[in-house]
Design a protein around this motif. Structure first.
Motif, PDB file in Angstrom:
ATOM      1  N   UNK A  28       0.838  -1.207   0.000  1.00  0.00           N
ATOM      2  CA  UNK A  28       0.000   0.000   0.000  1.00  0.00           C
ATOM      3  C   UNK A  28       0.866   1.247   0.000  1.00  0.00           C
ATOM      4  N   UNK A  29       1.879   1.262   0.871  1.00  0.00           N
ATOM      5  CA  UNK A  29       2.759   2.422   0.962  1.00  0.00           C
ATOM      6  C   UNK A  29       3.497   2.654  -0.351  1.00  0.00           C
ATOM      7  N   UNK A  30       4.002   1.600  -0.944  1.00  0.00           N
ATOM      8  CA  UNK A  30       4.732   1.735  -2.209  1.00  0.00           C
ATOM      9  C   UNK A  30       3.824   2.251  -3.317  1.00  0.00           C
ATOM     10  N   UNK A  31       2.629   1.720  -3.399  1.00  0.00           N
ATOM     11  CA  UNK A  31       1.699   2.132  -4.455  1.00  0.00           C
ATOM     12  C   UNK A  31       1.280   3.587  -4.275  1.00  0.00           C
ATOM     13  N   UNK A  32       1.055   4.005  -3.045  1.00  0.00           N
ATOM     14  CA  UNK A  32       0.605   5.378  -2.786  1.00  0.00           C
ATOM     15  C   UNK A  32       1.754   6.373  -2.922  1.00  0.00           C
ATOM     16  N   UNK A  90       5.242   3.747 -10.517  1.00  0.00           N
ATOM     17  CA  UNK A  90       6.176   2.634 -10.388  1.00  0.00           C
ATOM     18  C   UNK A  90       5.629   1.554  -9.452  1.00  0.00           C
ATOM     19  N   UNK A  91       4.948   1.953  -8.381  1.00  0.00           N
ATOM     20  CA  UNK A  91       4.416   1.006  -7.408  1.00  0.00           C
ATOM     21  C   UNK A  91       3.470  -0.020  -8.007  1.00  0.00           C
ATOM     22  N   UNK A  92       2.438   0.409  -8.737  1.00  0.00           N
ATOM     23  CA  UNK A  92       1.532  -0.574  -9.345  1.00  0.00           C
ATOM     24  C   UNK A  92       2.217  -1.477 -10.361  1.00  0.00           C
ATOM     25  N   UNK A  93       3.156  -0.932 -11.109  1.00  0.00           N
ATOM     26  CA  UNK A  93       3.888  -1.752 -12.081  1.00  0.00           C
ATOM     27  C   UNK A  93       4.730  -2.798 -11.350  1.00  0.00           C
ATOM     28  N   UNK A  94       5.380  -2.392 -10.263  1.00  0.00           N
ATOM     29  CA  UNK A  94       6.179  -3.336  -9.482  1.00  0.00           C
ATOM     30  C   UNK A  94       5.294  -4.444  -8.916  1.00  0.00           C
ATOM     31  N   UNK A  95       4.119  -4.088  -8.413  1.00  0.00           N
ATOM     32  CA  UNK A  95       3.205  -5.105  -7.897  1.00  0.00           C
ATOM     33  C   UNK A  95       2.766  -6.053  -9.010  1.00  0.00           C
ATOM     34  N   UNK A  96       2.438  -5.498 -10.153  1.00  0.00           N
ATOM     35  CA  UNK A  96       1.999  -6.310 -11.298  1.00  0.00           C
ATOM     36  C   UNK A  96       3.060  -7.358 -11.651  1.00  0.00           C
ATOM     37  N   UNK A  97       4.316  -6.934 -11.792  1.00  0.00           N
ATOM     38  CA  UNK A  97       5.370  -7.861 -12.193  1.00  0.00           C
ATOM     39  C   UNK A  97       5.757  -8.816 -11.065  1.00  0.00           C
ATOM     40  N   UNK A  98       5.620  -8.379  -9.824  1.00  0.00           N
ATOM     41  CA  UNK A  98       6.023  -9.219  -8.697  1.00  0.00           C
ATOM     42  C   UNK A  98       5.043 -10.371  -8.483  1.00  0.00           C
TER      43      UNK A  98
END
Length: 55
Positions: free
Chosen positions: A35-39, A44-52
């Motif tokens: 949540x913190x990374x995405x906000x 970059x946060x949502x893309x990182x979550x998508x690939x992870x």
């Protein structure tokens, strides 16, 4: 005009990522970190979550 379209797409992607994190089976600590990374890093946060977690 292009900036508005980019902002709308980035916002929609961030909202999707927040919902996906909330519905995931991750531990509470990992959810808080995502949540913190995405906000804090909106594009970059949502893309990182998508690939992870999708690949």
């Amino acid at each position: 005009m292009n900036g508005i379209i980019f902002a709308l797409i980035a916002s929609a992607f961030a909202i999707w990522a927040l919902i996906a994190v909330a519905n995931s089976k991750l531990s509470t600590n990992k959810k808080i970190l995502w949540f913190a990374l995405i906000i804090l890093v909106p594009f970059i946060g949502p893309i990182a979550y998508w690939f992870r977690y999708k690949y």
